[in-house]
Design a protein around this motif. Sequence first.
Motif, mmCIF file in Angstrom:
data_model
loop_
_atom_site.group_PDB
_atom_site.id
_atom_site.type_symbol
_atom_site.label_atom_id
_atom_site.label_comp_id
_atom_site.label_asym_id
_atom_site.label_seq_id
_atom_site.Cartn_x
_atom_site.Cartn_y
_atom_site.Cartn_z
ATOM 1 N N GLY B 119 0.823 -1.210 0.000
ATOM 2 C CA GLY B 119 0.000 0.000 0.000
ATOM 3 C C GLY B 119 0.853 1.254 0.000
ATOM 4 N N ASN B 123 0.306 3.551 -3.220
ATOM 5 C CA ASN B 123 -0.320 4.843 -2.953
ATOM 6 C C ASN B 123 0.519 5.980 -3.539
ATOM 7 O OD1 ASN B 123 -2.548 6.202 -1.581
ATOM 8 N ND2 ASN B 123 -0.946 7.109 -0.322
ATOM 9 N N ALA B 127 5.609 11.384 0.265
ATOM 10 C CA ALA B 127 6.135 11.257 1.627
ATOM 11 C C ALA B 127 6.187 9.815 2.116
ATOM 12 C CB ALA B 127 5.303 12.094 2.579
ATOM 13 N N LEU B 197 3.407 11.333 14.412
ATOM 14 C CA LEU B 197 2.436 11.348 13.328
ATOM 15 C C LEU B 197 2.730 12.363 12.228
ATOM 16 C CD1 LEU B 197 -0.867 10.622 15.174
ATOM 17 C CD2 LEU B 197 0.370 9.179 13.584
#
Lengths: 197, 295
Positions: B119, B123, B127, B197
Amino acid sequence: MREVGPGARTTISFKVNGGAVEVDVSAEDRLIDVLREGLRLTGTKEGCGIGECGACTVLLDGKPVNSCLVPALQVEGREVETVEGLAKDGRLHPLQEAFIEHTAVQCGFCTPGMLMSAAALLRENPNPTREDITRAISGNLCRCTGYHQIISAIEDAARTMKAWGPVASGAGTSEPPGAPVVSEASRREIHSRNSAD
Amino acid sequence: MSPRKLGYVVPETLREASEFLREHAEHARVIAGGTDVLVQLRRRPERGGADGLRWLVDISRIPGLAGVSSASGTIRIGALTTHEEIARNPIIRKGAPLLAEACASVGSPQIRARGTIGGNIMNASPAADTIPALVALSARVRLSDLGGTRDILITDIFEGPYRNSAQPGEVLVGVYFDALPPTCRSAFVKLGRREALAIARLSCAVVIERDGAGRVVRAAIAPGACLPMPAQVSSAEEILAGKVPDEATVDAAAREVAEEMVRRTGVRWSTDYKKPALEAIARRAIWRALGVNVE
Ligand SMILES: Cc1cc2nc3c(=O)[nH]c(=O)nc-3n(C[C@H](O)[C@H](O)[C@H](O)COP(=O)(O)OP(=O)(O)OC[C@H]3O[C@@H](n4cnc5c(N)ncnc54)[C@H](O)[C@@H]3O)c2cc1C
Ligand code: FES
Ligand code: FES
């Protein structure tokens, strides 16, 4: 090949906190929808809905995941643990006790997710350093506490659990004699926090 | 999830997946761990949301697509292998430590437990953290379709930000690269690693092999999140080649990485910030790949 058409519904079976459940879902339902709406397990909170805050953290086959990012259909046949599964036989989990003791719960919105991340950590690493703890809860945001109380609570719970011997996951946890008994007040407090919608 | 009406299929084989994907083309999308797809479904179509999407094709139950293995020096990572599994896998930690570091730096424990390498690649986010590491490893990816499989270089799977070059029926099944020999060291350095995050806007992956005299015989430098397309920076690699690197050489190579970024992207509003930051990250990564820890 299983196929669920647009708008159609289907039944999925999986385990929640040790018990088998069957729930009706659509292709668009997420695990958090199934937990909160399908099963009325409202301890799990939805904050951001996009994987950033961790309020929706539950364990899927023992691993912490954001239940807002798991399609319900992926849970078929698997095992989910939520905050409702932490307390056993009317007794709070040592983590829950420690959170109360350390005032690690303020508004309480982050608490269920925080507890699940901590539970996953302690199961895998019974002797975490503060750094291990920080890393384990790095996907759980808390706007109230500044994290120190939470980290201390998890450290403390780890010590308690070690002193008691391993706390089994799933059903049938037995506690050693002399384990601290939760006060009625604190039990009421954490229960109301965890079940407030 | 969203107001649109979506369907969902769970193929049991690659053949079923490819057949369905071909039949529904742009109306169907693969879902693996879902950490990108479920976020995209919540976005409005004009902001990168999944417009026209009718079907999710859940490949997570197709057997044989998860796990790490190695045979005669080649490491294979199945597309469904999660960041967490890769970060702690002993074959990767020994044979591609920079990839273990990259995977360990992704998101949060919750994201690492679900997000897959397949993924992350498909994707095609600028980044995406595994990409610079895989580029520095000269990895190849294997795509499966009804007619069989084909292997392409990792750099050839990208067409642009969030665009991959796979055909409608193609499913990524795995990533392959040579295990780094003991004469190689590697490093992955990402800005803002401590903020779990913050999707990094800058990173740098470096692999350096040296001979007995300490001379660089091979250098691969791949910065992340700052080039129009993922790539190595050969002009910086050449500065190191054949030398026993000292401070001036490393500084020059790191400066070249940053200057090459500016040449490839042009000067932007962010250049004043990005150029020195990338130079610092590249310097740190190069030193670490030379066995020296610098802050
Ligand atoms: C809060 C948050 C933080 C994040 N932090 C980071 C970070 O620090 N670094 C980082 O790199 N990423 C980060 N991500 C992004 C994401 O988690 C990763 O890109 C992850 O690896 C995606 O994997 P997945 O299996 O969840 O992909 P999915 O969402 O299932 O799929 C992503 C895309 O790839 C396609 N796809 C997936 N598998 C295949 C396959 N085998 N063949 C063909 N197509 C396929 C899908 O169709 C889709 O377009 C973050 C995401 C969130 C929500
Ligand atoms: S609600 Fe799931 S991470 Fe915020
Ligand atoms: S206690 Fe309020 S967000 Fe953590």
